[in-house]
Design a protein around this motif. Structure first.
Motif, short mmCIF file in Angstrom:
data_model
loop_
_atom_site.label_atom_id
_atom_site.label_comp_id
_atom_site.label_asym_id
_atom_site.label_seq_id
_atom_site.Cartn_x
_atom_site.Cartn_y
_atom_site.Cartn_z
N ALA A 158 0.83 -1.21 0.00
CA ALA A 158 0.00 0.00 0.00
C ALA A 158 0.86 1.25 0.00
O ALA A 158 0.58 2.22 -0.73
N ALA A 159 1.92 1.26 0.80
CA ALA A 159 2.81 2.42 0.85
C ALA A 159 3.53 2.61 -0.49
O ALA A 159 3.67 3.74 -0.97
N GLU A 160 3.95 1.51 -1.09
CA GLU A 160 4.63 1.60 -2.38
C GLU A 160 3.69 2.19 -3.44
O GLU A 160 4.08 3.05 -4.23
N SER A 161 2.45 1.74 -3.46
CA SER A 161 1.46 2.26 -4.40
C SER A 161 1.23 3.75 -4.18
O SER A 161 1.17 4.53 -5.14
N CYS A 162 1.10 4.13 -2.94
CA CYS A 162 0.87 5.53 -2.59
C CYS A 162 2.03 6.40 -3.06
O CYS A 162 1.83 7.45 -3.67
N LEU A 163 3.26 5.97 -2.79
CA LEU A 163 4.43 6.76 -3.19
C LEU A 163 4.59 6.77 -4.71
O LEU A 163 4.94 7.80 -5.29
N ALA A 164 4.33 5.63 -5.37
CA ALA A 164 4.46 5.56 -6.82
C ALA A 164 3.46 6.47 -7.53
O ALA A 164 3.72 6.96 -8.63
N ALA A 165 2.32 6.73 -6.89
CA ALA A 165 1.33 7.63 -7.48
C ALA A 165 1.74 9.09 -7.36
O ALA A 165 1.23 9.94 -8.09
N ARG A 166 2.68 9.38 -6.47
CA ARG A 166 3.07 10.76 -6.20
C ARG A 166 4.48 11.13 -6.68
O ARG A 166 4.78 12.30 -6.87
N PHE A 167 5.34 10.12 -6.81
CA PHE A 167 6.75 10.37 -7.13
C PHE A 167 7.23 9.41 -8.21
O PHE A 167 6.72 8.30 -8.33
N ALA A 168 8.27 9.83 -8.92
CA ALA A 168 8.92 8.95 -9.89
C ALA A 168 9.74 7.90 -9.15
O ALA A 168 10.31 8.18 -8.08
N ARG A 169 9.82 6.73 -9.71
CA ARG A 169 10.72 5.71 -9.14
C ARG A 169 12.15 6.13 -9.42
O ARG A 169 12.45 6.68 -10.48
N ASN A 170 13.02 5.84 -8.49
CA ASN A 170 14.45 6.09 -8.69
C ASN A 170 14.98 4.86 -9.41
O ASN A 170 15.29 3.84 -8.80
N ASP A 171 15.10 4.96 -10.72
CA ASP A 171 15.50 3.82 -11.54
C ASP A 171 16.95 3.41 -11.29
O ASP A 171 17.35 2.30 -11.65
N GLY A 172 17.75 4.27 -10.68
CA GLY A 172 19.13 3.93 -10.37
C GLY A 172 19.28 3.16 -9.08
O GLY A 172 20.39 2.84 -8.66
N SER A 173 18.18 2.83 -8.44
CA SER A 173 18.20 2.15 -7.14
C SER A 173 17.62 0.74 -7.27
O SER A 173 16.82 0.46 -8.15
N VAL A 174 18.01 -0.09 -6.35
CA VAL A 174 17.49 -1.45 -6.28
C VAL A 174 16.01 -1.41 -5.88
O VAL A 174 15.56 -0.47 -5.23
N ARG A 175 15.27 -2.42 -6.29
CA ARG A 175 13.86 -2.57 -5.90
C ARG A 175 13.65 -4.02 -5.51
O ARG A 175 13.95 -4.93 -6.29
N THR A 176 13.14 -4.24 -4.30
CA THR A 176 12.92 -5.60 -3.80
C THR A 176 11.51 -5.69 -3.20
O THR A 176 10.75 -4.73 -3.25
N ASP A 177 11.22 -6.82 -2.59
CA ASP A 177 9.92 -7.01 -1.93
C ASP A 177 9.78 -6.19 -0.66
O ASP A 177 8.68 -6.10 -0.11
N ASP A 178 10.89 -5.63 -0.16
CA ASP A 178 10.81 -4.83 1.06
C ASP A 178 11.58 -3.50 0.96
O ASP A 178 11.87 -2.86 1.96
N PHE A 179 11.87 -3.07 -0.28
CA PHE A 179 12.55 -1.80 -0.49
C PHE A 179 12.20 -1.22 -1.85
O PHE A 179 12.18 -1.94 -2.86
N ALA A 180 11.94 0.07 -1.88
CA ALA A 180 11.72 0.79 -3.13
C ALA A 180 12.18 2.23 -2.92
O ALA A 180 12.10 2.76 -1.82
N ALA A 181 12.68 2.84 -3.98
CA ALA A 181 13.17 4.21 -3.90
C ALA A 181 12.44 5.09 -4.90
O ALA A 181 12.14 4.67 -6.02
N PHE A 182 12.19 6.31 -4.47
CA PHE A 182 11.48 7.28 -5.28
C PHE A 182 12.24 8.60 -5.24
O PHE A 182 13.08 8.82 -4.37
N GLU A 183 11.92 9.48 -6.19
CA GLU A 183 12.57 10.78 -6.20
C GLU A 183 11.68 11.83 -6.83
O GLU A 183 10.74 11.50 -7.55
N ASP A 184 12.02 13.06 -6.52
CA ASP A 184 11.36 14.20 -7.16
C ASP A 184 12.47 15.17 -7.55
O ASP A 184 12.95 15.94 -6.73
N THR A 185 12.92 15.05 -8.80
CA THR A 185 14.02 15.89 -9.28
C THR A 185 13.57 17.31 -9.59
O THR A 185 14.39 18.19 -9.75
N GLY A 186 12.26 17.53 -9.62
CA GLY A 186 11.73 18.86 -9.89
C GLY A 186 11.69 19.75 -8.66
O GLY A 186 11.52 20.95 -8.76
#
Length: 152
Positions: free
Chosen positions: A49-77
């Motif tokens: 649920a948290a991942e969905s919420c953040l993904a709706a608001r921020f871009a994924r940080n494609d330079g970061s690892v993504r697992t079942d218990d970690f995800a990274a987001f960014e706002d370069t703007g």
């Protein structure tokens, strides 16, 4: 900006979520590029649920690892640049708050971290990241146990 982001995210993230200011801007005396790093810590059952919420608001940080218990987001703007790390509490990558707490507790550690940053200024980012990762791993090995929640 941390307070603004936290106030925006708290009502839409799962209950028992911790939103912590981590990274160099959270550490007195630490050299920083001026970006803002935030960690969002959730219980395992709230991760999707948290991942969905953040993904709706921020871009994924494609330079970061993504697992079942970690995800990274960014706002370069945003100014400053915003990085958000989502972790499951006590998961394998739930270390950001522990590293920040260790630095806040030890000015000599901050001085060593600053020296590492200075030594890698104007060098390839890959070399800096490797040195930084090794430094963080060393610090975390000597930190309190993962059950310590001091991340402020």
């Amino acid at each position: 900006m941390f307070a603004v982001v936290r106030r925006t995210l708290e009502p839409v993230l799962p209950a028992a979520t911790e939103i912590l200011h981590v990274g160099a801007t959270a550490i007195p005396g630490c050299l920083t590029k001026g970006d803002l790093d935030i960690v969002v810590r959730v219980e395992g059952q709230g991760f999707a649920a948290a991942e969905s919420c953040l993904a709706a608001r921020f871009a994924r940080n494609d330079g970061s690892v993504r697992t079942d218990d970690f995800a990274a987001f960014e706002d370069t703007g945003r100014m400053p640049h915003l990085g958000i790390q989502l972790t499951v509490k006590d998961g394998p990558l739930d270390v950001f708050h522990r590293f920040a707490a260790a630095l806040r507790a030890d000015p000599e550690l901050v001085a060593r971290y600053n020296a590492l940053k200075r030594a890698h200024h104007d060098h390839p980012m890959t070399l800096y990241r490797a040195a930084k990762d090794a430094f963080i791993a060393d610090v975390l090995q000597s930190c309190p146990s993962p059950s310590s929640r001091d991340g402020g």
